[in-house]
Design an enzyme around this catalytic site. Structure first.
Site, mmCIF file in Angstrom:
data_model
loop_
_atom_site.group_PDB
_atom_site.id
_atom_site.type_symbol
_atom_site.label_atom_id
_atom_site.label_comp_id
_atom_site.label_asym_id
_atom_site.label_seq_id
_atom_site.Cartn_x
_atom_site.Cartn_y
_atom_site.Cartn_z
ATOM 1 N N ARG A 1 58.150 11.529 136.237
ATOM 2 C CA ARG A 1 59.060 12.598 136.655
ATOM 3 C C ARG A 1 58.996 12.668 138.175
ATOM 4 N NH1 ARG A 1 57.333 17.814 137.598
ATOM 5 N NH2 ARG A 1 55.649 17.738 136.068
ATOM 6 N N HIS B 1 58.828 20.270 138.045
ATOM 7 C CA HIS B 1 58.877 20.597 136.616
ATOM 8 C C HIS B 1 60.204 21.279 136.288
ATOM 9 C CE1 HIS B 1 57.569 21.903 132.659
ATOM 10 N NE2 HIS B 1 57.876 23.145 132.989
ATOM 11 N N TYR C 1 50.525 20.800 143.599
ATOM 12 C CA TYR C 1 49.584 20.128 142.710
ATOM 13 C C TYR C 1 49.637 18.603 142.764
ATOM 14 C CZ TYR C 1 53.761 20.184 139.667
ATOM 15 O OH TYR C 1 55.043 20.055 139.162
#
Length: 355
Positions: free
Chosen positions: A251, A255, A264
């Site tokens: 990805r 998100h 992160y």
């Protein structure tokens, strides 16, 4: 375990064949179908992100980087099969024949966005892994009816830590159901890396506990996705039971549009992998290497895709406004008094604003 579950790959990052066994099954029509659908959903994904940033669409789950996994698997389906998606699988839904304006309506919070006439598409599951038992249940119904339909359940790596994952796998295994559990392992469940989610080295190895085949495929290689998923579907249709597929992919973005991935992971490092992992770029290299590339055709479909998406946006934005009473009227069979009071208070406030 990684040695026991190697990643199956047919076309490498440079667009070159690694397995000649599929050459006889490849045609210009198939390759162009791959490319058209991957370009179409990537263009849609980028447009939806832009619409969200403009305030014209609600929070949106991006999937750029996972186009091969979604297109390859969806193209392996037959028209009467069942699809059980997550909130990130609208690329697969569009490939399977979902109505594009309705997909956009879904991301604007409209219940109409869950309906796609002519296709067996379950509403996208936002709760993690809840769709896996549903997929097994639909497959059981099809098995009892004696037809050849299959179900596919899409889910991410984080879903394998949920109880519903194990319940769906176990149920499907016990009754040898025609269902394929299709995991897109993009390395993160929101902000939690896969290394922090599980001690097992692969997701495919979790199939052992349920006595079903488990395979790992290069989720950025559309040929591996398409042909291996097709094998799993054929096995399911012929009474062989379920399969767990782990499509290892990437990805590239956040998100969702409400997420900040820089908190992160190193986004520069992620982008540095694009040259090797981007599934659309890999397919372009393959097409040029194998003489399938047609510049005029690419320009034509690019224009066609943009027109389709712009028309879908117009349809979405011209859709009749929602009836606010639906929020109250369709929760219970008989509306309880607290909800009835809330509804009346809200409607009174609306009427006061209109005066």
């Amino acid at each position: 375990m990684e040695e026991l579950y190697p990643i199956t790959q047919y076309v490498n990052e440079e667009g070159k064949f690694l397995d000649d066994s599929i050459k006889g099954d490849i045609s210009t029509e198939l390759v162009h179908t791959f490319y058209y659908n991957m370009l179409r959903i990537r263009t849609f994904d980028r447009k939806a992100k832009s619409l969200q940033r403009q305030g014209r669409l609600g929070t949106y789950a991006l999937f750029e980087g996972q186009e091969a996994a979604q297109v390859g698997s969806a193209l392996s389906l037959e028209i009467d099969d069942w699809v059980f998606p997550t909130y990130r699988d609208h690329g697969a839904l569009l490939t399977f024949g979902a109505n594009m304006p309705n997909v956009l309506l879904y991301w604007n919070g409209r219940t109409e966005g869950n309906v796609h006439p002519g296709r067996n598409i379950f509403p996208p599951a936002v709760p993690i892994a809840t769709q896996l038992p549903h997929a097994a249940g639909a497959a059981w119904a099809d098995k009892r009816k004696g037809n050849k339909h299959v179900s596919i359940a899409y889910f991410g790596d984080g879903a394998t830590s949920e109880g519903d994952f194990h319940e769906g796998m176990n149920f499907a295994s016990v009754f040898k159901l025609p269902v394929v559990f299709f995991n897109q392992n993009n390395g993160y469940a929101i902000s939690t890396s896969i290394e922090k989610q599980m001690n097992s080295k692969t997701i495919a190895q979790k199939s052992v506990a349920y006595g079903m085949p488990g395979i790992r495929i290069d989720g950025n290689d559309i040929f591996a996705v398409y042909f291996e998923t097709k094998k799993a579907f054929e096995r399911a249709r012929n009474g062989g039971g379920p399969t767990l597929i782990e499509a290892v992919t990437q990805r590239f973005g956040a998100h969702t549009t409400a997420d900040d991935p820089t908190k992160y992971r190193d986004q520069n490092e992620v982008e540095s992998t694009r040259d090797q992992l981007d599934p659309l770029l890999r397919l372009e290299r393959f097409m040029k290497e194998q003489k399938y590339w047609d510049e005029k055709w690419v320009q034509e479909i690019t224009t066609q895709i943009h027109e389709e998406i712009e028309n879908a946006v117009v349809d979405m934005e011209n859709f009749p406004k929602a009836n606010v009473e639906d929020l109250f009227d369709h929760v219970f069979e008989e509306m309880p008094w607290p909800l009835r009071e809330q509804k009346e208070q809200y409607l009174q406030s609306v009427r006061s604003e209109q005066v």
